[in-house]
Design an enzyme around this catalytic site. Sequence first.
Site, PDB file in Angstrom:
ATOM      1  N   SER A 166       0.844  -1.204   0.000  1.00  0.00           N
ATOM      2  CA  SER A 166       0.000   0.000   0.000  1.00  0.00           C
ATOM      3  C   SER A 166       0.876   1.249   0.000  1.00  0.00           C
ATOM      4  CB  SER A 166      -0.849  -0.017   1.273  1.00  0.00           C
ATOM      5  OG  SER A 166      -1.449   1.233   1.525  1.00  0.00           O
ATOM      6  N   TYR A 202      -3.634  -0.187   9.840  1.00  0.00           N
ATOM      7  CA  TYR A 202      -3.405  -0.546   8.430  1.00  0.00           C
ATOM      8  C   TYR A 202      -1.972  -0.210   8.028  1.00  0.00           C
ATOM      9  CZ  TYR A 202      -4.579  -0.735   3.384  1.00  0.00           C
ATOM     10  OH  TYR A 202      -4.640  -1.037   2.037  1.00  0.00           O
TER      11      TYR A 202
HETATM   12  P1  NAP Z   1     -11.832  -5.068  -1.141  1.00  0.00           P
HETATM   13  O1  NAP Z   1     -12.580  -4.553  -2.320  1.00  0.00           O
HETATM   14  O2  NAP Z   1     -12.333  -4.765   0.218  1.00  0.00           O
HETATM   15  O3  NAP Z   1     -11.532  -6.636  -1.257  1.00  0.00           O
HETATM   16  C1  NAP Z   1     -10.814  -7.322  -0.250  1.00  0.00           C
HETATM   17  C2  NAP Z   1     -11.052  -8.784  -0.356  1.00  0.00           C
HETATM   18  O4  NAP Z   1     -10.411  -9.463   0.750  1.00  0.00           O
HETATM   19  C3  NAP Z   1     -12.531  -9.140  -0.279  1.00  0.00           C
HETATM   20  O5  NAP Z   1     -12.836 -10.118  -1.254  1.00  0.00           O
HETATM   21  C4  NAP Z   1     -12.648  -9.694   1.128  1.00  0.00           C
HETATM   22  O6  NAP Z   1     -13.672 -10.640   1.285  1.00  0.00           O
HETATM   23  C5  NAP Z   1     -11.308 -10.398   1.288  1.00  0.00           C
HETATM   24  N1  NAP Z   1     -11.036 -10.719   2.685  1.00  0.00           N
HETATM   25  C6  NAP Z   1     -11.015  -9.877   3.748  1.00  0.00           C
HETATM   26  N2  NAP Z   1     -10.745 -10.557   4.871  1.00  0.00           N
HETATM   27  C7  NAP Z   1     -10.571 -11.860   4.512  1.00  0.00           C
HETATM   28  C8  NAP Z   1     -10.259 -13.052   5.222  1.00  0.00           C
HETATM   29  N3  NAP Z   1     -10.041 -13.054   6.544  1.00  0.00           N
HETATM   30  N4  NAP Z   1     -10.155 -14.229   4.538  1.00  0.00           N
HETATM   31  C9  NAP Z   1     -10.383 -14.232   3.203  1.00  0.00           C
HETATM   32  N5  NAP Z   1     -10.675 -13.152   2.478  1.00  0.00           N
HETATM   33  C10 NAP Z   1     -10.768 -11.972   3.126  1.00  0.00           C
HETATM   34  O7  NAP Z   1     -10.368  -4.507  -1.218  1.00  0.00           O
HETATM   35  P2  NAP Z   1      -9.471  -4.095  -2.465  1.00  0.00           P
HETATM   36  O8  NAP Z   1      -9.523  -2.626  -2.526  1.00  0.00           O
HETATM   37  O9  NAP Z   1      -9.744  -4.910  -3.666  1.00  0.00           O
HETATM   38  O10 NAP Z   1      -8.074  -4.482  -1.814  1.00  0.00           O
HETATM   39  C11 NAP Z   1      -7.368  -5.681  -2.061  1.00  0.00           C
HETATM   40  C12 NAP Z   1      -6.020  -5.558  -1.404  1.00  0.00           C
HETATM   41  O11 NAP Z   1      -5.353  -4.410  -1.903  1.00  0.00           O
HETATM   42  C13 NAP Z   1      -6.079  -5.358   0.110  1.00  0.00           C
HETATM   43  O12 NAP Z   1      -5.002  -6.015   0.714  1.00  0.00           O
HETATM   44  C14 NAP Z   1      -5.949  -3.850   0.269  1.00  0.00           C
HETATM   45  O13 NAP Z   1      -5.466  -3.481   1.519  1.00  0.00           O
HETATM   46  C15 NAP Z   1      -4.984  -3.558  -0.834  1.00  0.00           C
HETATM   47  N6  NAP Z   1      -4.968  -2.170  -1.295  1.00  0.00           N
HETATM   48  C16 NAP Z   1      -6.093  -1.547  -1.730  1.00  0.00           C
HETATM   49  C17 NAP Z   1      -6.009  -0.244  -2.226  1.00  0.00           C
HETATM   50  C18 NAP Z   1      -7.184   0.529  -2.731  1.00  0.00           C
HETATM   51  O14 NAP Z   1      -7.033   1.741  -2.923  1.00  0.00           O
HETATM   52  N7  NAP Z   1      -8.326  -0.079  -2.967  1.00  0.00           N
HETATM   53  C19 NAP Z   1      -4.776   0.393  -2.251  1.00  0.00           C
HETATM   54  C20 NAP Z   1      -3.651  -0.281  -1.782  1.00  0.00           C
HETATM   55  C21 NAP Z   1      -3.751  -1.565  -1.308  1.00  0.00           C
HETATM   56  P3  NAP Z   1     -15.127 -10.242   1.905  1.00  0.00           P
HETATM   57  O15 NAP Z   1     -15.952  -9.882   0.772  1.00  0.00           O
HETATM   58  O16 NAP Z   1     -15.524 -11.495   2.558  1.00  0.00           O
HETATM   59  O17 NAP Z   1     -14.915  -9.128   2.886  1.00  0.00           O
HETATM   60  C1  GCO Z   2      -7.037   5.131   3.157  1.00  0.00           C
HETATM   61  C2  GCO Z   2      -7.058   4.143   2.041  1.00  0.00           C
HETATM   62  C3  GCO Z   2      -5.733   3.534   1.808  1.00  0.00           C
HETATM   63  C4  GCO Z   2      -5.683   2.768   0.565  1.00  0.00           C
HETATM   64  C5  GCO Z   2      -4.490   2.221   0.053  1.00  0.00           C
HETATM   65  C6  GCO Z   2      -3.502   3.218  -0.437  1.00  0.00           C
HETATM   66  O1  GCO Z   2      -7.953   5.121   3.956  1.00  0.00           O
HETATM   67  O2  GCO Z   2      -6.094   5.954   3.190  1.00  0.00           O
HETATM   68  O3  GCO Z   2      -8.031   3.181   2.176  1.00  0.00           O
HETATM   69  O4  GCO Z   2      -5.079   3.119   2.882  1.00  0.00           O
HETATM   70  O5  GCO Z   2      -6.789   2.123   0.181  1.00  0.00           O
HETATM   71  O6  GCO Z   2      -4.010   1.135   0.730  1.00  0.00           O
HETATM   72  O7  GCO Z   2      -2.439   2.604  -1.018  1.00  0.00           O
END
Ligand code: NAP
Ligand code: GCO
Length: 266
Positions: free
Chosen positions: A147, A160
């Site tokens: 992240s 986080y």
């Molecule tokens: P999301 O839309 O919330 O999807 C997260 C997925 O993880 C969901 O399918 C969720 O399932 C699953 N999950 C959560 N807890 C779990 C568990 N204990 N066992 C199995 N599955 C579980 O998030 P996303 O934005 O696609 O993010 C995916 C990854 O990228 C995460 O690690 C997040 O921190 C990272 N990330 C996101 C962003 C962003 O801007 N979106 C940026 C940087 C990093 P449920 O449906 O059951 O909750």
């Molecule tokens: C926030 C965001 C982030 C991101 C992401 C950025 O609340 O600032 O949710 O933490 O989703 O991981 O890289």
Amino acid sequence: MSFADQFSLKGKVAWITGASYGIGFAIATAYAQSGATIVFNDINQELVDKGLASYAEKGIKAHGYVCDVTDEEAVQATVAKIEKEVGVIDILVNNAGIIKRIPMIEMSAADFRKVIDVDLNAPFIVSKAVIPSMIKKGHGKIINICSMMSELGRETVSAYAAAKGGLKMLTRNICSEYGEHNIQCNGIGPGYIATPQTAPLRERQADGSRHPFDQFIIAKTPAARWGDPEDLQGPAVFLASDASNFVNGHILYVDGGILAYIGKQP
Ligand code: NAP
Ligand code: GCO
């Protein structure tokens, strides 16, 4: 091997955790389109079925398992099942993650632990479960979804940021410990990506204007937009493919330039 073949995932088995939708789904779709067999998990059957339907819509025959990645016994049992029913995992993407946006002094220790459990302990548990077979097979790719918060802090995301900063170092340590077995462990650090996880930060205001956080992110991002899950597909395929066989312990930030930018001058 031709140059283009270096990017092919033909014949590989890839497990992307928590990939029924969002970033994991986009990465899994790209892997399937690059020739890999896809395995994903979610925490209950209903979500797995939803995921399977979404993959089927794209013409992808994915293998879905119910598994909570924080439960070590369940993870070990799932890996055994995958190896029996699909094959040894060549590529693991630790994607499942959660966030709780709460000011630190108002956050309970239980909430803090929950975030660390899913975002840091689980990648340890799942990686630990797949590495022995990767060693036997003589190769493996592990990609941890890090992240901006692996590098930066901000109000309300202490747990986080602690977890994702830890995940960056777990990435480097897996590289250090298992690199000699031809295992590459790298991270992808997405910038701000439009998924359900960030939906509350993009909600339109009552008067129809953009959420102040949305405006803040646009101003902080040289690309002047949020990322889409599809923006992560190319980098994720690269890190899973033979094209990255000498790339190890690296975090590839895919952020539209956020980390390079000091911000707009007044
Ligand atoms: P999301 O839309 O919330 O999807 C997260 C997925 O993880 C969901 O399918 C969720 O399932 C699953 N999950 C959560 N807890 C779990 C568990 N204990 N066992 C199995 N599955 C579980 O998030 P996303 O934005 O696609 O993010 C995916 C990854 O990228 C995460 O690690 C997040 O921190 C990272 N990330 C996101 C962003 C962003 O801007 N979106 C940026 C940087 C990093 P449920 O449906 O059951 O909750
Ligand atoms: C926030 C965001 C982030 C991101 C992401 C950025 O609340 O600032 O949710 O933490 O989703 O991981 O890289």
